[in-house]
Write a protein that holds these residues in place. Structure first.
Motif, mmCIF file in Angstrom:
data_model
loop_
_atom_site.group_PDB
_atom_site.id
_atom_site.type_symbol
_atom_site.label_atom_id
_atom_site.label_comp_id
_atom_site.label_asym_id
_atom_site.label_seq_id
_atom_site.Cartn_x
_atom_site.Cartn_y
_atom_site.Cartn_z
ATOM 1 N N PRO A 97 0.793 -1.233 0.000
ATOM 2 C CA PRO A 97 0.000 0.000 0.000
ATOM 3 C C PRO A 97 0.827 1.286 0.000
ATOM 4 O O PRO A 97 0.487 2.244 -0.690
ATOM 5 C CB PRO A 97 -0.844 -0.111 1.269
ATOM 6 C CG PRO A 97 -0.990 -1.578 1.468
ATOM 7 C CD PRO A 97 0.328 -2.171 1.020
ATOM 8 N N SER A 98 1.922 1.322 0.735
ATOM 9 C CA SER A 98 2.727 2.546 0.795
ATOM 10 C C SER A 98 3.360 2.879 -0.559
ATOM 11 O O SER A 98 3.654 4.041 -0.840
ATOM 12 C CB SER A 98 3.815 2.417 1.857
ATOM 13 O OG SER A 98 4.660 1.318 1.562
ATOM 14 N N LYS A 99 3.543 1.920 -1.424
ATOM 15 C CA LYS A 99 4.124 2.135 -2.751
ATOM 16 C C LYS A 99 3.123 2.788 -3.709
ATOM 17 O O LYS A 99 3.509 3.503 -4.637
ATOM 18 C CB LYS A 99 4.602 0.787 -3.308
ATOM 19 C CG LYS A 99 5.064 0.785 -4.722
ATOM 20 C CD LYS A 99 6.466 1.296 -4.838
ATOM 21 C CE LYS A 99 6.947 1.091 -6.269
ATOM 22 N NZ LYS A 99 8.078 1.888 -6.592
ATOM 23 N N ALA A 101 1.112 5.259 -3.468
ATOM 24 C CA ALA A 101 1.150 6.726 -3.516
ATOM 25 C C ALA A 101 2.222 7.237 -4.466
ATOM 26 O O ALA A 101 2.133 8.356 -4.962
ATOM 27 C CB ALA A 101 1.375 7.292 -2.120
ATOM 28 N N THR A 102 3.229 6.418 -4.750
ATOM 29 C CA THR A 102 4.327 6.844 -5.615
ATOM 30 C C THR A 102 4.169 6.365 -7.057
ATOM 31 O O THR A 102 4.976 6.715 -7.913
ATOM 32 C CB THR A 102 5.676 6.325 -5.071
ATOM 33 O OG1 THR A 102 5.709 4.899 -5.168
ATOM 34 C CG2 THR A 102 5.886 6.751 -3.625
ATOM 35 N N ARG A 110 -5.477 6.090 -5.498
ATOM 36 C CA ARG A 110 -4.595 6.605 -4.438
ATOM 37 C C ARG A 110 -5.417 7.052 -3.234
ATOM 38 O O ARG A 110 -5.047 6.802 -2.085
ATOM 39 C CB ARG A 110 -3.725 7.740 -4.976
ATOM 40 C CG ARG A 110 -2.640 7.247 -5.914
ATOM 41 C CD ARG A 110 -1.558 8.287 -6.161
ATOM 42 N NE ARG A 110 -2.069 9.595 -6.492
ATOM 43 C CZ ARG A 110 -2.120 10.113 -7.718
ATOM 44 N NH1 ARG A 110 -1.677 9.427 -8.744
ATOM 45 N NH2 ARG A 110 -2.591 11.324 -7.905
ATOM 46 N N ALA A 114 -5.243 5.334 0.432
ATOM 47 C CA ALA A 114 -4.809 6.193 1.539
ATOM 48 C C ALA A 114 -5.824 6.178 2.686
ATOM 49 O O ALA A 114 -5.438 6.191 3.861
ATOM 50 C CB ALA A 114 -4.597 7.622 1.047
ATOM 51 N N PHE A 117 -5.443 2.530 4.344
ATOM 52 C CA PHE A 117 -4.141 2.183 4.908
ATOM 53 C C PHE A 117 -3.401 3.414 5.433
ATOM 54 O O PHE A 117 -2.265 3.655 5.053
ATOM 55 C CB PHE A 117 -3.267 1.501 3.836
ATOM 56 C CG PHE A 117 -3.750 0.158 3.420
ATOM 57 C CD1 PHE A 117 -3.373 -0.978 4.116
ATOM 58 C CD2 PHE A 117 -4.580 0.014 2.317
ATOM 59 C CE1 PHE A 117 -3.816 -2.233 3.719
ATOM 60 C CE2 PHE A 117 -5.022 -1.230 1.916
ATOM 61 C CZ PHE A 117 -4.643 -2.350 2.619
ATOM 62 N N HIS A 119 -2.025 4.042 8.281
ATOM 63 C CA HIS A 119 -0.896 3.745 9.166
ATOM 64 C C HIS A 119 -0.335 2.352 8.927
ATOM 65 O O HIS A 119 0.151 1.707 9.854
ATOM 66 C CB HIS A 119 -1.307 3.890 10.628
ATOM 67 C CG HIS A 119 -1.864 5.240 10.925
ATOM 68 N ND1 HIS A 119 -1.112 6.396 10.898
ATOM 69 C CD2 HIS A 119 -3.129 5.644 11.208
ATOM 70 C CE1 HIS A 119 -1.875 7.440 11.168
ATOM 71 N NE2 HIS A 119 -3.112 7.010 11.363
ATOM 72 N N GLY A 120 -0.435 1.866 7.697
ATOM 73 C CA GLY A 120 0.135 0.565 7.384
ATOM 74 C C GLY A 120 -0.765 -0.614 7.680
ATOM 75 O O GLY A 120 -0.364 -1.753 7.521
#
Length: 144
Positions: A97-99, A101-102, A110, A114, A117, A119-120
């Protein structure tokens, strides 16, 4: 406003995204046909775009995009099934999930990721009108 069924598949802490040729990554999904429910559209679109069949489907929320309302579902799919691009889709891939956004991903994708997720990890409270998880029970899915 257009209505769209959007599907969130999570496996091993990763989210499934799809992309058309020379297009942005997006959550699987598509337009809701006149003769189908949002849940039926979510099942149909997931299978058409990835070959995956939703064993369980839980309604999460409605997300307002630019000119489109997304009915977002969490789909449970068999862990041994492989997502294969189908229909108009050229690529299927699982992302942390953190990837997302990029990535070159759609704005609604996105935004939905967001929200889910922040906080992971994702925490979902099952609504009373859905099957599967008992109403009001919380399900936490950790993202790796």
């Amino acid at each position: 406003m257009k209505d769209r069924a959007t599907v969130l598949c999570i496996r091993d802490g990763r989210v499934l995204l799809v992309a058309r040729a020379r297009s942005r990554w997006a959550l699987p999904g598509g337009r809701i046909r006149r003769d189908e429910t949002p849940a039926d559209a979510a099942r149909r679109e997931l299978e058409e775009e990835t070959g995956l069949v939703a064993m369980e489907l839980t309604y999460l929320f409605r997300f307002g995009g630019l000119g489109t309302l997304h009915d977002v579902f969490l789909a449970g799919v068999p862990s041994d099934e492989v997502a294969q691009p189908g229909n108009e889709i050229a690529r299927c891939r699982w992302f942390v999930p953190s990837k997302i956004a990029t990535l070159s991903a759609s704005v609604p994708t996105r935004g939905i990721v967001a929200l889910l997720f922040p906080h992971g990890q994702i925490q979902i409270v099952a609504p009373s009108d859905q099957t599967g998880t008992p109403a009001g029970e919380s399900v936490t899915i950790a993202a790796k």
